[in-house]
Every structure is written in structure tokens, then in C-alpha cells.
Write a protein that holds these residues in place. Structure first.
Motif, PDB file in Angstrom:
ATOM      1  N   GLU A  31       0.844  -1.194   0.000  1.00 30.36           N
ATOM      2  CA  GLU A  31       0.000   0.000   0.000  1.00 30.36           C
ATOM      3  C   GLU A  31       0.873   1.235   0.000  1.00 30.36           C
ATOM      4  OE1 GLU A  31      -2.937  -0.052   3.074  1.00 30.36           O
ATOM      5  OE2 GLU A  31      -3.338  -2.175   2.780  1.00 30.36           O
ATOM      6  N   TYR A  32       0.366   2.293  -0.622  1.00 29.55           N
ATOM      7  CA  TYR A  32       1.119   3.533  -0.675  1.00 29.55           C
ATOM      8  C   TYR A  32       0.176   4.716  -0.806  1.00 29.55           C
ATOM      9  CZ  TYR A  32       0.452   2.391  -5.614  1.00 29.55           C
ATOM     10  OH  TYR A  32      -0.084   2.027  -6.817  1.00 29.55           O
ATOM     11  N   GLU A  33       0.711   5.875  -0.453  1.00 25.55           N
ATOM     12  CA  GLU A  33      -0.031   7.127  -0.560  1.00 25.55           C
ATOM     13  C   GLU A  33       0.950   8.208  -1.002  1.00 25.55           C
ATOM     14  OE1 GLU A  33      -2.612  10.106   2.297  1.00 25.55           O
ATOM     15  OE2 GLU A  33      -0.968   8.955   3.181  1.00 25.55           O
ATOM     16  N   PHE A  34       0.551   8.985  -1.999  1.00 23.95           N
ATOM     17  CA  PHE A  34       1.369  10.084  -2.482  1.00 23.95           C
ATOM     18  C   PHE A  34       0.652  11.390  -2.170  1.00 23.95           C
ATOM     19  CE2 PHE A  34       2.231   6.839  -5.980  1.00 23.95           C
ATOM     20  CZ  PHE A  34       3.332   6.316  -5.341  1.00 23.95           C
ATOM     21  N   ARG A  35       1.437  12.377  -1.719  1.00 19.94           N
ATOM     22  CA  ARG A  35       0.855  13.703  -1.497  1.00 19.94           C
ATOM     23  C   ARG A  35       1.963  14.742  -1.575  1.00 19.94           C
ATOM     24  NH1 ARG A  35       1.813  14.219   4.053  1.00 19.94           N
ATOM     25  NH2 ARG A  35       1.950  12.208   5.048  1.00 19.94           N
ATOM     26  N   ALA A  45       5.889  10.392  -0.157  1.00 24.75           N
ATOM     27  CA  ALA A  45       5.442   9.075  -0.592  1.00 24.75           C
ATOM     28  C   ALA A  45       5.546   8.131   0.595  1.00 24.75           C
ATOM     29  CB  ALA A  45       6.288   8.568  -1.753  1.00 24.75           C
ATOM     30  N   ASN A  46       4.414   7.699   1.099  1.00 26.98           N
ATOM     31  CA  ASN A  46       4.378   6.765   2.227  1.00 26.98           C
ATOM     32  C   ASN A  46       4.019   5.378   1.705  1.00 26.98           C
ATOM     33  OD1 ASN A  46       4.916   8.662   4.303  1.00 26.98           O
ATOM     34  ND2 ASN A  46       2.812   9.380   4.149  1.00 26.98           N
ATOM     35  N   SER A  48       3.752   1.060   2.718  1.00 25.19           N
ATOM     36  CA  SER A  48       3.467   0.169   3.838  1.00 25.19           C
ATOM     37  C   SER A  48       4.758  -0.381   4.446  1.00 25.19           C
ATOM     38  CB  SER A  48       2.569  -0.982   3.370  1.00 25.19           C
ATOM     39  OG  SER A  48       3.181  -1.681   2.304  1.00 25.19           O
ATOM     40  N   SER A  56       0.872   5.407 -10.900  1.00 33.08           N
ATOM     41  CA  SER A  56       0.184   6.255  -9.929  1.00 33.08           C
ATOM     42  C   SER A  56       1.028   7.481  -9.588  1.00 33.08           C
ATOM     43  CB  SER A  56      -0.124   5.486  -8.645  1.00 33.08           C
ATOM     44  OG  SER A  56      -1.045   4.461  -8.887  1.00 33.08           O
ATOM     45  N   TRP A  57       2.331   7.289  -9.434  1.00 35.18           N
ATOM     46  CA  TRP A  57       3.232   8.396  -9.136  1.00 35.18           C
ATOM     47  C   TRP A  57       3.221   9.417 -10.277  1.00 35.18           C
ATOM     48  CZ3 TRP A  57       5.709  10.392  -5.110  1.00 35.18           C
ATOM     49  CH2 TRP A  57       6.758  11.270  -5.322  1.00 35.18           C
ATOM     50  N   PHE A  97       0.032  11.301 -10.203  1.00 34.06           N
ATOM     51  CA  PHE A  97       0.050  12.208  -9.053  1.00 34.06           C
ATOM     52  C   PHE A  97       0.875  13.454  -9.369  1.00 34.06           C
ATOM     53  CE2 PHE A  97       2.931  13.436  -5.559  1.00 34.06           C
ATOM     54  CZ  PHE A  97       2.032  14.149  -4.787  1.00 34.06           C
TER      55      PHE A  97
END
Length: 124
Positions: free
Chosen positions: A2-6, A16-17, A19, A115-116, A119
Motif C-alpha cells: 500500500e502507498y499514498e502520495f501527497r 510518498a508513504n 506500507s 500512480s506516481w 500524481f
């Protein structure tokens, strides 16, 4: 994985976080890939060549973190791991290297890369 970009709204820096056990991938996306569309395109081309069996593997060496791709998996690792210095630990201790090395499937990495790229394009 899992990952999250902000993007930090105060400083404009990328975040970029990923898991647990994949933390170094977040560092690689931010510190080595960043907003480099040319490198992103090279990686996407490499993934296509790997999927077509036109090449067997490829390594991209970064300033502090490198990445190796083959037809099945991707390895992201701190360059210091390649120096060969073995650290001896007491039997009761173990070495956690989730922040120094991570593996994932080629398709999972390709999805994260897409996704990156989306983003970065949307956050400008």
C-alpha cells in the motif's frame, strides 16, 4: 503493498508513504525519482522490455538508493548495502532492513510508478 502520495501544502515537497517493509520505496520515489519525467519514462520502457523478455534485468543506480528490475520482481535498496560490510549481531538480535531494502512484484511496481506519474501531473 500500500502507498499514498501527497504534496506538503506548506513547502511543496513531495511525500510518498509506503506500507511497512516497503518504506525505502517511498524514499526512492521522492529522493531519486522525484519529478523526473525522463527517468519515469526510462523505467516504464524497461518494464515493457522485461515483460516482453527483450532484456533479463536492469539496474538504475541513484545517489543514495538504487533499483533493480527483472521479469518478476523489483528490488529497491540503499547503496550502502552493496558495500559488503557485514554487521555481526548477538544471537538474540535481528537486523530490520525494511528501511534499507524492499522487494515487490514487477506489476505492483509498474502500478505504483503509473500512480506516481499521474500524481505528479495532477499536483503541479
Amino acid at each position: 503493498m500500500e502507498y499514498e502520495f501527497r504534496r506538503n501544502t506548506l513547502t511543496g515537497t513531495l511525500v510518498a508513504n509506503f506500507s511497512m517493509d516497503h518504506e525505502i520505496m517511498g524514499l526512492w520515489f521522492v529522493d531519486e525519482l522525484g519529478e523526473d519525467s525522463q527517468l519515469c519514462q526510462q523505467l516504464q520502457n524497461t518494464i515493457l522490455l522485461l515483460q516482453q523478455s527483450a532484456i533479463s534485468d536492469k539496474r538504475f543506480v541513484g545517489k543514495a538508493i538504487s533499483i533493480e528490475l527483472d521479469s518478476e520482481q523489483v528490488r529497491v535498496f540503499a547503496n550502502v548495502l552493496e558495500m559488503g560490510d557485514e554487521v555481526e549481531l548477538d544471537e538474540s538480535m535481528s537486523f530490520y532492513n525494511g528501511e534499507s531494502e524492499a522487494f515487490c512484484g514487477l506489476e505492483d511496481f509498474a502500478a505504483a510508478l503509473d500512480s506516481w506519474q499521474a500524481f505528479i501531473k495532477d499536483s503541479r
